[in-house]
Design a protein around this motif. Structure first.
Motif, short mmCIF file in Angstrom:
data_model
loop_
_atom_site.label_atom_id
_atom_site.label_comp_id
_atom_site.label_asym_id
_atom_site.label_seq_id
_atom_site.Cartn_x
_atom_site.Cartn_y
_atom_site.Cartn_z
N TYR A 52 -5.34 -12.81 -48.24
CA TYR A 52 -4.68 -12.24 -46.94
C TYR A 52 -5.68 -12.56 -45.68
N GLY A 53 -4.93 -13.07 -44.59
CA GLY A 53 -5.78 -13.49 -43.59
C GLY A 53 -6.67 -14.53 -43.46
N VAL A 54 -6.93 -15.11 -44.73
CA VAL A 54 -7.76 -16.55 -44.97
C VAL A 54 -6.93 -17.63 -44.91
N ASN A 55 -5.89 -17.71 -45.78
CA ASN A 55 -4.80 -18.72 -45.82
C ASN A 55 -3.59 -18.16 -45.94
N THR A 56 -3.27 -17.03 -45.25
CA THR A 56 -2.07 -16.27 -44.91
C THR A 56 -1.93 -15.85 -43.78
N ASP A 73 -7.17 -22.38 -36.23
CA ASP A 73 -6.41 -21.58 -35.12
C ASP A 73 -5.99 -20.20 -35.47
N LEU A 74 -5.78 -19.92 -36.71
CA LEU A 74 -5.38 -18.65 -36.99
C LEU A 74 -6.44 -17.53 -36.65
N SER A 75 -7.91 -17.72 -37.01
CA SER A 75 -8.63 -16.86 -36.45
C SER A 75 -8.91 -16.92 -35.06
N HIS A 76 -8.73 -17.96 -34.44
CA HIS A 76 -8.96 -18.04 -32.84
C HIS A 76 -7.77 -17.18 -32.43
N ASN A 77 -6.64 -17.25 -32.84
CA ASN A 77 -5.41 -16.64 -32.23
C ASN A 77 -5.41 -15.03 -32.68
N ILE A 78 -6.08 -14.90 -33.87
CA ILE A 78 -5.79 -13.18 -33.94
C ILE A 78 -6.73 -12.60 -32.87
N LEU A 79 -7.71 -13.17 -32.31
CA LEU A 79 -8.59 -12.44 -31.44
C LEU A 79 -7.74 -12.44 -30.21
N MET A 80 -6.91 -13.34 -29.66
CA MET A 80 -6.08 -13.37 -28.47
C MET A 80 -5.17 -12.49 -28.75
N SER A 81 -4.52 -12.27 -29.74
CA SER A 81 -3.10 -11.67 -30.05
C SER A 81 -3.60 -10.12 -30.22
N HIS A 82 -4.80 -9.83 -30.55
CA HIS A 82 -4.99 -8.57 -31.01
C HIS A 82 -6.41 -7.77 -29.48
N ALA A 83 -6.39 -8.77 -28.51
CA ALA A 83 -6.93 -8.05 -27.54
C ALA A 83 -5.99 -7.49 -26.52
N VAL A 84 -5.38 -6.34 -26.81
CA VAL A 84 -4.47 -5.65 -26.13
C VAL A 84 -4.76 -4.06 -25.71
N GLU A 182 -14.03 -19.99 -37.94
CA GLU A 182 -13.54 -20.67 -39.14
C GLU A 182 -12.70 -19.70 -39.79
N ALA A 183 -12.37 -20.03 -41.05
CA ALA A 183 -11.37 -19.11 -41.98
C ALA A 183 -12.07 -17.89 -42.24
N LYS A 184 -11.12 -16.91 -42.08
CA LYS A 184 -11.23 -15.39 -42.12
C LYS A 184 -12.05 -14.74 -41.10
N GLU A 185 -12.74 -15.40 -40.29
CA GLU A 185 -13.70 -14.66 -39.18
C GLU A 185 -12.98 -14.06 -37.97
N GLY A 186 -11.77 -14.62 -37.75
CA GLY A 186 -10.88 -13.77 -36.60
C GLY A 186 -10.55 -12.51 -37.21
N LEU A 187 -10.02 -12.38 -38.58
CA LEU A 187 -9.55 -11.14 -39.16
C LEU A 187 -10.74 -10.17 -39.40
N SER A 188 -12.03 -10.87 -39.91
CA SER A 188 -12.94 -9.92 -39.95
C SER A 188 -13.64 -9.40 -38.68
N LEU A 189 -13.61 -9.84 -37.71
CA LEU A 189 -13.88 -9.61 -36.59
C LEU A 189 -13.19 -8.39 -35.88
N VAL A 190 -11.78 -8.19 -36.15
CA VAL A 190 -11.13 -7.32 -35.69
C VAL A 190 -10.92 -6.14 -36.67
N ASN A 191 -11.22 -6.23 -37.92
CA ASN A 191 -10.83 -5.41 -39.04
C ASN A 191 -11.85 -4.27 -39.26
#
Length: 536
Positions: A52-56, A73-84, A182-191
């Motif tokens: 989850y959040g690595v390759n999904t 792109d997934l990691s980077h975009n997670i930051l952008m979409s979660h900064a609300v 890189e992979a998973k880092e965006g999710l780990s940074l917000v999780n």
């Protein structure tokens, strides 16, 4: 003294120390754990092990597979979409506390971010270059850390040396390049729960200090009202089993020892009103709640709160995609602490009302020097009553708010971070209430009709107030005195008692007869708006 994150997790005091300006350092052991976890993620990616959040995708998109080419792109975009986040930004201490808790969480070695990412957060902390983090918009976590992480990739904004800079400008001045996640880092940074654990550490520190003040300010009011000291008798209090109650009883006896005012009042009443005689019971219950909350927060800091968690070996990596990022226990604990502090403050307002009420105080009406043309503390009690009412509204449990998000995927919400923010708001209101009671108690001493001596401790506390604030004669806006008293209570410890340890119903607290250092701001500068006042 620098705080070092070793192989052992930080506790709440360490987080609070970093929040106040101490440097946070990663030991070699902690760095090795972070590198090992990253190696596991790299194997998960290379072997296309579903994670989850690595390759999904995330949330309701958890079944959407993301190719290796898309994982950046997934990691980077997670930051952008979660900064609300919305609303006013958190203060410097609050932001530093969250960042310290995040570093502590990554150092468990089960998140899988690169060491470069953790060191980037540490570098921002070390420079006191703090991201702007809107206070509101979280139902549990996500948004606060997203705004912090934005700066790591050159987005968002910071406050640094009184200047507002973009994330890119701040990194340039620090001589750093924006990170490419890189992979998973965006999710780990917000999780995870760093936002609530960081804020909770501050709430614990401020609540502990508030309860110390509550005991000694209550002792002043008790003495002014001629309370029956038998209510604090060791043998009587021993019938109720409560470490907090025993602690408060001992502190009150120490604060009131040698009081001639209380000697004169002996036997005057069979029982005092509840707001006077149950100080050990209410303050003690709050200390017991504080002790229980400390256990929860330290357990949370010792826990891995990422999702997914990576474990195993590079030859056999394991992925645990469950629910460890949900902070149910700490949400309940923050709600409980907030209610306990609100109750302490509510009883302080009741004592304040008795001080200003001539029907029960035996003192001039509203503690005014001249009746009729002067109102004294009449309207200050209104302010305290208003703050008590606000606390009552804030004390509604956030952990029961619930809600449904992410297309029914996240259909149970614990609101842990809002619970911590509410606790901090209640503590601030309660400091103001105690400050007003402190001023009123000092004024009551000035107007005492009895020519008897105060206890040595309460006399020293009275003198420390009068060193900066003269008797009130309706000759200046009372709000200015109230601001002084709030800062006194909020920013420093009261004069030390020679009795039990500060908050000795909790583990690891400091001794009462040891001088407490001045409160430090995030820049390490002592807060001392009113020089010469004990405890500031």
């Amino acid at each position: 003294m620098a705080i070092v994150r070793t192989h052992k997790p930080l506790d709440w005091r360490a987080i609070a120390a970093v929040a106040a300006g101490e440097t946070l350092i990663l030991s070699a052991d902690a760095q090795a754990k972070i590198r090992s976890a990253r190696a596991l993620v790299e194997q998960i990616v290379a072997r296309s092990i579903r994670a989850y959040g690595v390759n999904t995708g995330v949330g309701a998109l958890c079944d959407v597979v993301v190719s290796q080419d898309e994982q950046h792109d997934l990691s980077h975009n997670i930051l952008m979409s979660h900064a609300v986040g919305v609303g006013e930004s958190l203060g410097a201490e609050e932001t530093r506390a969250i960042m310290a808790a995040a570093i502590n969480n990554f150092a468990h070695g089960h998140s899988g971010v690169r060491l470069d990412v953790v060191e980037r957060l540490a570098a921002l902390l070390d420079a006191n270059c703090l991201p702007e983090v809107p206070a509101f918009g979280s139902v549990g976590y996500l948004s606060h850390m997203a705004h912090i992480a934005l700066v790591c990739v050159g987005a968002g904004h910071v406050r640094w040396n009184g200047e507002r800079l973009s994330g890119a400008q701040a990194l340039h001045r620090l001589g750093l390049q924006p990170l490419s996640l890189e992979a998973k880092e965006g999710l780990s940074l917000v999780n995870g729960t760093p936002c609530v654990t960081g804020l909770a550490a501050l709430a614990l520190e401020r609540a502990e200090r508030l309860l110390d003040w509550a005991d000694v300010v209550a002792a002043m009011s008790f003495e002014n009202l001629g309370g029956q000291i038998a209510a604090f008798d060791t043998r009587s209090l021993a019938f109720r089993v409560s470490p907090g109650l025993a602690c408060v009883g001992e502190r009150l006896r120490a604060a009131l020892a040698g009081s001639s005012l209380l000697e004169i009042s002996l036997g005057r009443r069979t029982q005092d009103p509840l707001s006077v005689r149950t100080i050990p019971h209410v303050h003690g219950a709050a200390r017991d709640t504080l002790a229980a909350t400390i256990e929860v927060v330290n357990r949370e800091l010792a826990s891995v709160t990422d999702n997914p968690i990576v474990a195993g070996t590079p030859e056999s990596p394991q992925v645990y995609s469950q629910a460890h990022a949900v902070g149910a226990s700490i949400a309940l604990a923050m709600d409980s602490l907030a209610t306990a502090i609100a109750q302490v403050a509510a009883m302080a307002e009741r004592r304040l009302d008795r001080l200003v009420n001539p029907l029960v105080s035996g003192l001039p009406a509203f503690l005014a020097h001249t009746g009729g043309t002067r109102s004294g503390f009449m309207i200050a009690q209104y302010t305290a009553a208003s703050l008590v009412a606000q606390n009552r509204r804030e004390a509604a449990p956030a952990s029961l708010d619930g809600g449904v998000t992410s297309g029914l995927q996240e259909d149970h919400l614990c609101h842990a971070t809002p619970a911590a923010l509410k606790a901090l708001a209640i503590i601030e209101n309660s400091n103001r209430i105690l400050g007003i009671e402190l001023l009123a108690a000092a004024q009551a001493y000035d107007l005492q009709p009895l020519g008897a001596a105060r206890a040595p401790y309460t006399d020293a506390l009275y003198a420390s107030v009068r060193a900066s604030v003269p008797t009130y004669r309706d000759d200046r806006p009372l709000s200015e005195d109230m601001t002084f008293a709030f800062r006194l209570v909020a920013n420093g410890a009261p004069p030390p008692l020679s009795g039990p340890a500060r908050g000795d119903s909790t583990a690891g607290t400091r001794e009462a007869n040891v001088d407490i250092a001045p409160a430090q701001g995030a820049t390490g500068v002592a807060v001392n708006t009113y020089p010469g006042v004990i405890g500031v």
